[in-house]
Design an enzyme around this catalytic site. Structure first.
Site, PDB file in Angstrom:
ATOM      1  N   VAL A  13     -27.113  27.206 -23.419  1.00 23.47           N
ATOM      2  CA  VAL A  13     -25.808  26.547 -23.275  1.00 23.47           C
ATOM      3  C   VAL A  13     -25.834  25.487 -22.182  1.00 23.47           C
ATOM      4  O   VAL A  13     -25.410  24.343 -22.389  1.00 23.47           O
ATOM      5  CB  VAL A  13     -24.707  27.593 -22.986  1.00 23.47           C
ATOM      6  CG1 VAL A  13     -23.392  26.903 -22.684  1.00 23.47           C
ATOM      7  CG2 VAL A  13     -24.533  28.534 -24.175  1.00 23.47           C
ATOM      8  N   ARG A  34     -38.716  25.798 -27.255  1.00 21.91           N
ATOM      9  CA  ARG A  34     -39.759  26.396 -28.089  1.00 21.91           C
ATOM     10  C   ARG A  34     -39.162  27.151 -29.272  1.00 21.91           C
ATOM     11  O   ARG A  34     -39.636  27.049 -30.399  1.00 21.91           O
ATOM     12  CB  ARG A  34     -40.620  27.338 -27.247  1.00 21.91           C
ATOM     13  CG  ARG A  34     -41.782  27.954 -28.021  1.00 21.91           C
ATOM     14  CD  ARG A  34     -42.602  28.876 -27.134  1.00 21.91           C
ATOM     15  NE  ARG A  34     -41.812  30.016 -26.682  1.00 21.91           N
ATOM     16  CZ  ARG A  34     -42.283  31.012 -25.961  1.00 21.91           C
ATOM     17  NH1 ARG A  34     -43.549  30.992 -25.574  1.00 21.91           N
ATOM     18  NH2 ARG A  34     -41.511  32.015 -25.600  1.00 21.91           N
ATOM     19  N   VAL A  74     -34.410  26.395 -17.774  1.00 21.46           N
ATOM     20  CA  VAL A  74     -34.903  27.639 -18.359  1.00 21.46           C
ATOM     21  C   VAL A  74     -34.597  28.795 -17.420  1.00 21.46           C
ATOM     22  O   VAL A  74     -34.196  28.607 -16.270  1.00 21.46           O
ATOM     23  CB  VAL A  74     -36.419  27.556 -18.642  1.00 21.46           C
ATOM     24  CG1 VAL A  74     -36.698  26.448 -19.641  1.00 21.46           C
ATOM     25  CG2 VAL A  74     -37.213  27.308 -17.366  1.00 21.46           C
ATOM     26  N   SER A 128     -23.928  23.494 -10.514  1.00 24.52           N
ATOM     27  CA  SER A 128     -22.811  24.425 -10.633  1.00 24.52           C
ATOM     28  C   SER A 128     -21.673  23.803 -11.421  1.00 24.52           C
ATOM     29  O   SER A 128     -21.363  22.625 -11.259  1.00 24.52           O
ATOM     30  CB  SER A 128     -22.300  24.822  -9.237  1.00 24.52           C
ATOM     31  OG  SER A 128     -21.151  25.642  -9.353  1.00 24.52           O
ATOM     32  N   GLY A 129     -21.052  24.635 -12.238  1.00 23.66           N
ATOM     33  CA  GLY A 129     -19.892  24.170 -12.988  1.00 23.66           C
ATOM     34  C   GLY A 129     -19.713  24.893 -14.303  1.00 23.66           C
ATOM     35  O   GLY A 129     -18.743  24.651 -15.026  1.00 23.66           O
ATOM     36  N   GLY A 130     -20.667  25.799 -14.628  1.00 25.08           N
ATOM     37  CA  GLY A 130     -20.554  26.498 -15.892  1.00 25.08           C
ATOM     38  C   GLY A 130     -20.807  25.562 -17.057  1.00 25.08           C
ATOM     39  O   GLY A 130     -21.213  24.405 -16.885  1.00 25.08           O
ATOM     40  N   LYS A 183     -27.491  25.942  -3.300  1.00 26.83           N
ATOM     41  CA  LYS A 183     -26.878  26.519  -4.498  1.00 26.83           C
ATOM     42  C   LYS A 183     -26.782  28.042  -4.389  1.00 26.83           C
ATOM     43  O   LYS A 183     -25.790  28.655  -4.815  1.00 26.83           O
ATOM     44  CB  LYS A 183     -27.696  26.140  -5.742  1.00 26.83           C
ATOM     45  CG  LYS A 183     -27.226  26.791  -7.052  1.00 26.83           C
ATOM     46  CD  LYS A 183     -25.750  26.499  -7.352  1.00 26.83           C
ATOM     47  CE  LYS A 183     -25.356  26.795  -8.786  1.00 26.83           C
ATOM     48  NZ  LYS A 183     -25.597  28.152  -9.251  1.00 26.83           N
ATOM     49  N   HIS A 186     -23.915  28.724  -2.174  1.00 28.20           N
ATOM     50  CA  HIS A 186     -22.721  28.436  -2.984  1.00 28.20           C
ATOM     51  C   HIS A 186     -22.349  29.670  -3.790  1.00 28.20           C
ATOM     52  O   HIS A 186     -21.187  30.089  -3.832  1.00 28.20           O
ATOM     53  CB  HIS A 186     -22.999  27.253  -3.912  1.00 28.20           C
ATOM     54  CG  HIS A 186     -22.022  27.093  -5.048  1.00 28.20           C
ATOM     55  ND1 HIS A 186     -22.021  27.927  -6.156  1.00 28.20           N
ATOM     56  CD2 HIS A 186     -21.012  26.215  -5.257  1.00 28.20           C
ATOM     57  CE1 HIS A 186     -21.064  27.576  -6.978  1.00 28.20           C
ATOM     58  NE2 HIS A 186     -20.439  26.527  -6.466  1.00 28.20           N
ATOM     59  N   ASN A 187     -23.346  30.278  -4.440  1.00 30.02           N
ATOM     60  CA  ASN A 187     -23.067  31.457  -5.258  1.00 30.02           C
ATOM     61  C   ASN A 187     -22.655  32.653  -4.400  1.00 30.02           C
ATOM     62  O   ASN A 187     -21.842  33.468  -4.823  1.00 30.02           O
ATOM     63  CB  ASN A 187     -24.298  31.814  -6.090  1.00 30.02           C
ATOM     64  CG  ASN A 187     -24.508  30.854  -7.248  1.00 30.02           C
ATOM     65  OD1 ASN A 187     -23.991  29.744  -7.241  1.00 30.02           O
ATOM     66  ND2 ASN A 187     -25.265  31.266  -8.231  1.00 30.02           N
TER      67      ASN A 187
END
Length: 470
Positions: A13, A34, A74, A128-130, A183, A186-187
């Site tokens: 996604v 792949r 990935v 980040s941002g979904g 990041k 951030h999480n």
């Protein structure tokens, strides 16, 4: 293919949406996956667009004009290493590889050193941002080789979220693994704020006896608040408003009360311990998720371990106002702890991270975006070297104004037997941080008593040891 083309490897996604974002902003994309399913989905979603989909690493590299730019989207860990291994067979010196996953920062350092030996540039890049942010504009946190960053900056600036006053939500976060470190923290902040919101919800639900609809109304009002308003409060109101298709009841009431995690919160807590930086709000949010996972044990304990279980008698309107103030202060403390940690890591690992820039790029696109980030940015621009933003006049005033409300919120929860894992930890953090004298004097005496660890005195220089049993 154009010399401006850009490779994206990994079409889940996030990878699919980032690839479409890059193409929409004028850069032809060569997209690799792949497996058949994600590759076909990319083909279906990119019909009529300047996107070439391949399931061959060799073809991916051959279609990109050198010096190539390839973004990895990935699964972090071994999956990332496998794709890097495959790419190394075909990439050439001067090519740039960007890891856009949630990789652990030591892995980023390891990969950068390996790729440098092959003449390749490596950029660890937090995104980040979904899924919506990936498609329409995320917050982007790249770090590593600055020359490599300059090569990819035109693309990142185009695809990042934009603020009216501060431009694209992307910046060079610093040397080495700075991007993935920022990041990760951030999480960690995200973990803390989410748990604080959940505890406010639980106080209103369990201590005040309010219905989900009533609580939704509270959070809906808070979406417009200059103090707590932000993405996480916005989606809290959305979640509380959603009805279950099967029963018509609020959907949130049907969801099992066990929370998952993917590791970044745990890594944040671990590195804070390594660096000796207190982040109790963020660390306790990890513990809260772990506790939530003990569902069967909690069900059993609920029939054995007794608590008050009484609703508070306080006026609901006043309680809501108290919680609003408490949540505001706890959110401020969450950002303060996270940024303090990034600052300490920047010094320890030679990142050279600009905290004002970090706050600026978090203002939009990312999960922790909120109205608090602009004053945080301004505070760090005024004083880039401050150890803790709570000492800046803008935020010390909030502490002094709201600390009693936080104390009252925790007391109400305690009387009602409602766990305030993070609200309580925030209160203890603030009370400790503002204390001129802590009981560590006794702690040092105990350590010296059983282990001869020695101690220092207030009234004279030197290191001392005492025979305490004589």
């Amino acid at each position: 293919m154009s010399a401006d083309n850009f490779g994206v490897a990994g079409l889940g996604v996030m990878g699919r949406n980032v690839a479409l974002n890059i193409e929409r902003n004028g850069f032809p994309v060569v997209a690799y996956n792949r497996g058949d399913e994600n590759a076909q989905r990319m083909r279906d979603e990119s019909v009529g667009k300047n996107v070439t989909v391949t399931q061959s690493i060799e073809e991916l590299v051959s279609l990109l004009d050198p010096p190539r730019r390839v973004l990895l989207m990935v699964t972090a860990g071994a999956g990332t290493d496998r794709v890097i291994d495959a790419l190394l067979e075909y990439l050439e010196p001067g090519d740039v590889l960007i890891d856009g996953g949630n990789s652990h920062f030591p892995d980023t350092d390891r990969r950068a050193k390996r790729l440098q030996q092959a003449g390749l540039h490596f950029v660890g890049c937090g995104i980040s941002g979904g899924e919506e942010g990936a498609l329409w504009g995320p917050s982007i946190m790249p770090g590593g080789n600055f020359e490599a960053y300059e090569r990819i900056a035109p693309v990142l600036e185009k695809i990042a979220a934009k603020t009216d006053d501060d431009g694209a939500c992307v910046t060079y976060c610093g040397r080495h693994a700075a991007g993935h470190y920022v990041k990760m923290v951030h999480n960690g902040i995200e973990y803390g704020i989410m748990q604080l919101i959940c505890e406010a919800y639980d106080i209103l639900r369990s201590a005040a006896g309010m219905s989900t609809d009533q609580i939704q109304g509270v959070f809906q009002k808070w979406t417009a608040s200059p103090k707590v308003g932000g993405f996480l409060v916005d989606i809290t109101a959305q979640c509380l408003a959603k009805s279950d298709d099967q029963t018509g009841d609020p959907l949130v009431e049907k969801i099992l009360d066990t929370a998952g995690q993917k590791g970044t919160g745990k890594w944040t807590a671990q590195t804070a311990l390594d660096l000796g930086v207190p982040i109790p709000t963020l660390s306790q949010a990890v513990n809260a998720r772990i506790l939530s996972g003990l569902k069967q044990a909690r069900v059993e304990a609920s029939g054995v371990l007794m608590g008050p279980g009484a609703e508070c008698e306080q006026d609901r309107e006043r309680l809501v106002a108290t919680l609003h103030s408490a949540l505001h202060l706890a959110m401020v403390a969450s950002y303060a702890q996270g940024l303090h940690l990034i600052q300490a890591a920047s010094k320890e690992y030679d990142f050279g991270t600009d905290l004002a820039e970090v706050a600026r790029i978090w203002k939009d696109g990312c999960i922790i975006r909120s109205r608090l980030l602009d004053p945080i940015k301004q505070a760090y621009r005024q004083d880039p070297e401050m150890e803790n933003m709570l000492l800046h006049p803008s935020f010390s005033a909030i502490v002094n104004e709201s600390l009693q409300d936080l104390r009252e919120a925790v007391e109400i929860a305690n009387r009602g037997g409602v766990a305030t894992t993070c609200l309580g930890a925030t209160l203890a953090y603030l009370d400790s941080y503002r204390s001129e004298f802590l009981p560590a004097n006794l702690l040092q005496a105990l350590r010296d008593n059983f282990g001869a660890h020695t101690y220092r005195r207030l009234d004279m220089d030197g290191v001392f040891h005492t025979q305490w049993n004589r």
